[in-house]
Scaffold this motif. Structure first.
Motif, PDB file in Angstrom:
ATOM      1  N   GLU A 204     -20.565  38.262  75.752  1.00  0.00           N
ATOM      2  CA  GLU A 204     -20.615  37.021  74.989  1.00  0.00           C
ATOM      3  C   GLU A 204     -21.100  37.233  73.558  1.00  0.00           C
ATOM      4  O   GLU A 204     -20.603  36.633  72.620  1.00  0.00           O
ATOM      5  N   ARG A 205     -22.118  38.092  73.399  1.00  0.00           N
ATOM      6  CA  ARG A 205     -22.740  38.242  72.080  1.00  0.00           C
ATOM      7  C   ARG A 205     -22.121  39.328  71.213  1.00  0.00           C
ATOM      8  O   ARG A 205     -22.724  39.794  70.254  1.00  0.00           O
ATOM      9  N   GLU A 206     -20.940  39.798  71.598  1.00  0.00           N
ATOM     10  CA  GLU A 206     -20.216  40.786  70.810  1.00  0.00           C
ATOM     11  C   GLU A 206     -21.020  42.060  70.573  1.00  0.00           C
ATOM     12  O   GLU A 206     -21.245  42.489  69.444  1.00  0.00           O
ATOM     13  N   LEU A 207     -21.481  42.634  71.673  1.00  0.00           N
ATOM     14  CA  LEU A 207     -22.215  43.903  71.553  1.00  0.00           C
ATOM     15  C   LEU A 207     -21.248  45.072  71.635  1.00  0.00           C
ATOM     16  O   LEU A 207     -21.559  46.183  71.230  1.00  0.00           O
ATOM     17  N   GLY A 208     -20.082  44.853  72.179  1.00  0.00           N
ATOM     18  CA  GLY A 208     -19.122  45.954  72.317  1.00  0.00           C
ATOM     19  C   GLY A 208     -17.706  45.459  72.536  1.00  0.00           C
ATOM     20  O   GLY A 208     -16.943  45.244  71.595  1.00  0.00           O
ATOM     21  N   LEU A 209     -17.401  45.208  73.823  1.00  0.00           N
ATOM     22  CA  LEU A 209     -16.031  44.870  74.220  1.00  0.00           C
ATOM     23  C   LEU A 209     -15.392  43.741  73.412  1.00  0.00           C
ATOM     24  O   LEU A 209     -14.202  43.780  73.086  1.00  0.00           O
ATOM     25  N   ARG A 210     -16.184  42.713  73.080  1.00  0.00           N
ATOM     26  CA  ARG A 210     -15.612  41.561  72.383  1.00  0.00           C
ATOM     27  C   ARG A 210     -14.965  41.969  71.059  1.00  0.00           C
ATOM     28  O   ARG A 210     -14.045  41.308  70.585  1.00  0.00           O
ATOM     29  N   ALA A 211     -15.450  43.082  70.489  1.00  0.00           N
ATOM     30  CA  ALA A 211     -14.893  43.548  69.213  1.00  0.00           C
ATOM     31  C   ALA A 211     -13.421  43.929  69.338  1.00  0.00           C
ATOM     32  O   ALA A 211     -12.694  43.937  68.336  1.00  0.00           O
ATOM     33  N   THR A 212     -12.948  44.213  70.556  1.00  0.00           N
ATOM     34  CA  THR A 212     -11.528  44.569  70.692  1.00  0.00           C
ATOM     35  C   THR A 212     -10.620  43.389  70.328  1.00  0.00           C
ATOM     36  O   THR A 212      -9.463  43.580  69.987  1.00  0.00           O
ATOM     37  N   LEU A 213     -11.175  42.184  70.378  1.00  0.00           N
ATOM     38  CA  LEU A 213     -10.397  40.997  69.990  1.00  0.00           C
ATOM     39  C   LEU A 213     -10.051  41.031  68.503  1.00  0.00           C
ATOM     40  O   LEU A 213      -9.260  40.235  68.017  1.00  0.00           O
ATOM     41  N   ASN A 214     -10.670  41.972  67.806  1.00  0.00           N
ATOM     42  CA  ASN A 214     -10.434  42.115  66.371  1.00  0.00           C
ATOM     43  C   ASN A 214      -9.179  42.944  66.063  1.00  0.00           C
ATOM     44  O   ASN A 214      -8.884  43.195  64.895  1.00  0.00           O
ATOM     45  N   LEU A 215      -8.441  43.336  67.093  1.00  0.00           N
ATOM     46  CA  LEU A 215      -7.212  44.110  66.863  1.00  0.00           C
ATOM     47  C   LEU A 215      -6.338  43.421  65.798  1.00  0.00           C
ATOM     48  O   LEU A 215      -6.093  42.224  65.877  1.00  0.00           O
ATOM     49  N   GLY A 216      -5.915  44.198  64.814  1.00  0.00           N
ATOM     50  CA  GLY A 216      -5.057  43.658  63.750  1.00  0.00           C
ATOM     51  C   GLY A 216      -5.799  42.905  62.672  1.00  0.00           C
ATOM     52  O   GLY A 216      -5.206  42.486  61.678  1.00  0.00           O
ATOM     53  N   HIS A 217      -7.109  42.702  62.857  1.00  0.00           N
ATOM     54  CA  HIS A 217      -7.851  41.842  61.939  1.00  0.00           C
ATOM     55  C   HIS A 217      -8.509  42.578  60.780  1.00  0.00           C
ATOM     56  O   HIS A 217      -8.814  41.954  59.763  1.00  0.00           O
TER      57      HIS A 217
END
Ligand SMILES: NC(=O)c1ccc[n+]([C@@H]2O[C@H](COP(=O)([O-])OP(=O)(O)OC[C@H]3O[C@@H](n4cnc5c(N)ncnc54)[C@H](O)[C@@H]3O)[C@@H](O)[C@H]2O)c1
Ligand SMILES: [Zn+2]
Length: 332
Positions: A204-217
């Motif tokens: 939830e707090r973007e410590l790791g995995l959530r950063a993959t949502l940044n693909l292309g960004h």
């Protein structure tokens, strides 16, 4: 928490006349004292003073801790409503009723809420999960063509990260997608939400995995700001950023060339901006260091290794700045 003691309905002056009535009627049928705040549309109004308007609305109806905020509109409205809910009397419940494709597949999932502060996007905010999100894909019929199409890039991104079948669905029915066929849209939205919710649920707090949502960004954001946030919409910039990230991945030995070709073909078939312009890329280079995911002299760059298989890797800013202009050339 039970039935809310009061409700504040928040929308904007574009969306309320088109889609506000059924919401008002539903709230009235529940017999709830409801206040209403109408925001001025546009990212430039996603500000602390816009937030104050919502807080004023809550104050005017004496909304207490058991009250509820309901936000109907695009990502600007839902982000602002969520943040008002996070801060009013230290937190009340809120429900998101997103009315743009981007806000359905991205903004309304994950609990990031907030407003911009001067040039700093989403600089003031909170993680505050909605109690519910209702996506009525029929509201998408009135979204502008450019915003709607651009948001499909986010769906493609989501498919690359975590749902191979979603990519196939887009590839097999591009016309229905562009016609905004409701049954197809329901599936597209549901699948996209599932992927994002799964990732956010793990981080939830973007410590790791959530950063993959940044693909292309990383490159997408740089292109978007190099165009002064007007030459390209966010979605269009993300489409280009995806192609750039896939090509960069090829050169680093992560990304199979067929995957880049598949995404490129899909963007072409959907009439999305897909041509990476060397000059625009060169102009964007100086803005790469502004990436929010930057850590010192390196950027956490997201690479696609295959469908549903992404990795983040630290890339030196100097390397990124050197490679980006050359990404206009598919062959490298
Ligand atoms: N919280 C998150 O995780 C997250 C994720 C992605 C984006 N966002 C945020 O979302 C915002 C962008 O959202 P957006 O693309 O929805 O833009 P938006 O909210 O600015 O809406 C775009 C325009 O479309 C109008 N509109 C909305 N729905 C409509 C409809 N159904 N018919 C006709 N017009 C309609 C709006 O009034 C506005 O003028 C950004 O501020 C971004 O930071 C947040
Ligand atoms: Zn995005």
């Amino acid at each position: 928490l039970g039935k809310p003691t009061g409700v504040l309905f928040v929308s904007d002056s574009n969306v309320a006349p088109l889609h506000g009535e059924p919401v008002r009627a539903a709230l009235a049928s529940l017999g709830l004292t409801a206040g209403y705040v109408e925001l001025t549309p546009g990212e430039e109004h996603k500000t602390v003073s816009g937030l104050c308007q919502i807080l004023q609305g809550a104050f005017d109806i004496s909304l207490d801790r058991k009250g509820l905020l309901v936000g109907l509109g695009g990502g600007v409205t839902t982000d602002m409503t969520g943040f008002a809910a996070a801060s009013w009397v230290r937190g009340v419940r809120w429900i998101g009723l997103p009315t743009t494709l981007l806000s359905m597949v991205d903004a309304s999932v994950g609990g990031k809420t907030g407003v911009d502060f001067h040039t700093a996007k989403n600089a003031v905010g909170a993680f505050w999960q909605p109690s519910g999100v209702i996506c009525d894909v029929l509201t998408l019929q009135t979204e502008t063509e450019r915003m709607y199409r651009g948001a499909i890039s986010e769906v493609i991104k989501t498919a690359l990260i975590g749902d191979p079948d979603l990519l196939t669905l887009l590839e097999t029915q591009p016309e229905a997608l562009l016609r905004r066929e409701p049954s197809l849209l329901s599936e597209v939205v549901e699948r996209s939400v599932r992927v994002k919710a799964r990732i956010v649920g793990l981080d939830e707090r973007e410590l790791g995995l959530r950063a993959t949502l940044n693909l292309g960004h990383t490159i997408g954001h740089a292109l978007e700001s190099a165009g002064g946030f007007s030459a390209l919409t966010h979605g269009e910039a993300v489409g280009l950023g995806l192609i750039a990230a896939l090509r960069f991945g090829e050169r680093r030995g992560h990304t199979p060339r067929e995957l880049t070709a598949r995404v490129h073909d899909l963007l072409v078939r959907l009439g999305l901006v897909h041509r990476l312009d060397e000059q625009a890329l060169t102009r964007s280079v100086g803005l790469l260091g502004k990436d929010k995911k930057r850590a010192g002299s390196a950027v956490r760059f997201v690479f696609a290794r295959g469908l549903g298989d992404v990795v983040t890797e630290a890339v030196q800013l100097t390397e990124l700045e050197e490679v980006v202009p050359s990404l206009a050339d598919p062959a490298g």
